[in-house]
Design an enzyme around this catalytic site. Structure first.
Site, PDB file in Angstrom:
ATOM      1  N   ASN A  10       0.672   3.505   0.519  1.00 14.03           N
ATOM      2  CA  ASN A  10       0.984   2.099   0.222  1.00 14.03           C
ATOM      3  C   ASN A  10       1.024   1.943  -1.295  1.00 14.03           C
ATOM      4  OD1 ASN A  10       1.073  -0.655  -0.052  1.00 14.03           O
ATOM      5  ND2 ASN A  10      -1.001  -1.029   0.750  1.00 14.03           N
ATOM      6  N   LYS A  12       2.009  -0.556  -2.993  1.00  9.61           N
ATOM      7  CA  LYS A  12       1.750  -1.945  -3.430  1.00  9.61           C
ATOM      8  C   LYS A  12       2.791  -2.377  -4.468  1.00  9.61           C
ATOM      9  CE  LYS A  12      -3.029  -1.174  -2.210  1.00  9.61           C
ATOM     10  NZ  LYS A  12      -4.431  -1.463  -2.366  1.00  9.61           N
ATOM     11  N   HIS A  98      -2.131  -6.748   5.579  1.00  8.05           N
ATOM     12  CA  HIS A  98      -2.994  -6.092   4.591  1.00  8.05           C
ATOM     13  C   HIS A  98      -3.938  -7.141   3.992  1.00  8.05           C
ATOM     14  CE1 HIS A  98      -4.344  -4.041   1.006  1.00  8.05           C
ATOM     15  NE2 HIS A  98      -3.978  -2.913   1.588  1.00  8.05           N
ATOM     16  N   GLU A 100      -4.855  -7.720   1.115  1.00  9.36           N
ATOM     17  CA  GLU A 100      -4.372  -8.389  -0.106  1.00  9.36           C
ATOM     18  C   GLU A 100      -3.446  -9.544   0.255  1.00  9.36           C
ATOM     19  OE1 GLU A 100      -3.017  -4.798  -1.944  1.00  9.36           O
ATOM     20  OE2 GLU A 100      -5.090  -4.195  -2.254  1.00  9.36           O
ATOM     21  N   GLU A 170      -9.615  -0.992   7.379  1.00 10.35           N
ATOM     22  CA  GLU A 170      -9.863  -0.937   5.941  1.00 10.35           C
ATOM     23  C   GLU A 170     -10.984  -1.914   5.570  1.00 10.35           C
ATOM     24  OE1 GLU A 170      -6.259   0.475   3.574  1.00 10.35           O
ATOM     25  OE2 GLU A 170      -5.815  -1.577   4.074  1.00 10.35           O
ATOM     26  N   GLY A 176      -9.511   0.040  -3.356  1.00 11.40           N
ATOM     27  CA  GLY A 176      -9.332   0.091  -4.805  1.00 11.40           C
ATOM     28  C   GLY A 176     -10.615   0.263  -5.590  1.00 11.40           C
ATOM     29  N   SER A 217      -9.961   3.658  -0.616  1.00  9.66           N
ATOM     30  CA  SER A 217     -10.417   4.676  -1.571  1.00  9.66           C
ATOM     31  C   SER A 217     -10.406   6.093  -1.009  1.00  9.66           C
ATOM     32  CB  SER A 217     -11.795   4.304  -2.125  1.00  9.66           C
ATOM     33  OG  SER A 217     -11.701   3.119  -2.896  1.00  9.66           O
TER      34      SER A 217
HETATM   35  P1  PGA Z   1      -6.829   2.266  -2.058  1.00 10.42           P
HETATM   36  O1  PGA Z   1      -5.951   1.220  -1.227  1.00 10.42           O
HETATM   37  O2  PGA Z   1      -6.559   3.627  -1.454  1.00 10.42           O
HETATM   38  O3  PGA Z   1      -6.356   2.145  -3.464  1.00 10.42           O
HETATM   39  O4  PGA Z   1      -8.257   1.873  -1.872  1.00 10.42           O
HETATM   40  C1  PGA Z   1      -5.822   1.322   0.162  1.00 10.42           C
HETATM   41  C2  PGA Z   1      -5.052   0.158   0.720  1.00 10.42           C
HETATM   42  O5  PGA Z   1      -5.093  -0.933   0.145  1.00 10.42           O
HETATM   43  O6  PGA Z   1      -4.376   0.306   1.742  1.00 10.42           O
END
Ligand code: PGA
Length: 258
Positions: A10, A12, A98, A100, A170, A176, A217
């Protein structure tokens, strides 16, 4: 990992058209996708989808996904993107719900449901994201929150002969952060998710059409621990999929144990 593991990148709102195409090419050139044991999906920004699709077309096993979608197929919905438009570009997967988008853009469980339905009806595979935030976790509400999100997303969804669904667990507070949860802890939540799925779908459907993956992460150093768990069918990766060495290292770490 009894199923073929899947790695979903992803990207983003990070890479432009040129950067996205360059990254896909570099991953291909390093031969990271030349075996059949791992499925790899990249989800660039909407603006990069067409170019990445073109560059994947001829010579790659990498599949294409989108980061979002709208739930109608056509009409007066300024700024939205239809599942059919994604399909036209060669997308096979779409990330939905997601954290976000839930957090910054007010995406609700009802919207997630409508998007999942539209995506399935268009013959695409939804990657439905669920997960608790830190506060909910502290209050001991993790399992309840995940059940509620899944219940509302999946309720009444009919799976056709070819339909497939991916659930991405998640933990929101881990995304992140650079600090994943323990693989055993993720496995524990995955077992709960699987038993919930078995309440609504048959064991055969779970085996053939549903996958449950972990995100938050994940990197080349910890990915094998996650994939090595019995109920973790793959990973959703953000930051660690943005740079070629890191991404290729992660793919190779999965290939070594697949
Ligand atoms: P990250 O993001 O691997 O940077 O933690 C994962 C995600 O948001 O799907």
């Amino acid at each position: 990992m009894p199923k073929k593991p899947i790695i979903i990148a992803n990207w983003k709102m990070n890479l432009g058209v040129r950067e996205s195409v360059d990254l896909v090419k570099a991953v291909n050139d390093q031969g990271a996708v030349s075996n059949n044991e791992v499925e790899i999906v990249v989800c660039p920004s909407f603006t990069a989808l067409a170019s990445v699709s073109d560059s994947l077309h001829l010579k790659s096993d990498i599949k294409l996904g989108a980061q979002n979608v709208f739930w109608e197929y056509k009409g007066a919905f300024t700024g939205e993107i239809s599942p059919l438009m994604l399909k036209e570009l060669g997308c096979e997967y779409v990330i939905i719900g997601h954290s976000e988008r839930r957090g910054h853009l007010g995406e609700t469980d009802e919207m997630v449901h409508k998007k999942a339905k539209a995506v399935l009806d268009a013959g695409l595979i939804p990657i439905i994201c669920v997960g608790e935030n830190f506060d909910e976790r502290q209050k001991g509400q993790k399992d309840y929150v995940i059940m509620k999100q899944m219940n509302q997303a999946l309720e009444g969804l009919r799976l056709s002969e070819d339909s497939k669904i991916i659930i991405a667990y998640e933990p929101v507070w881990v995304i992140g952060s650079g600090q994943a949860i323990e693989a055993e802890e993720a496995e524990h939540t995955h077992i709960i998710i699987e038993s919930y799925l078995l309440d609504i779908y048959s064991p055969d459907t779970l085996a053939k059409k549903l996958r449950v993956i972990y995100g938050g992460s994940v990197d080349k150093n910890n990915v094998a621990e996650f994939i090595g768990q019995k109920t973790i069918d793959g990973v959703l990766v953000g930051g660690a999929s943005l740079k070629v060495e890191e991404f290729v290292g992660l793919i190779k770490a999965v290939q070594r144990i697949a």
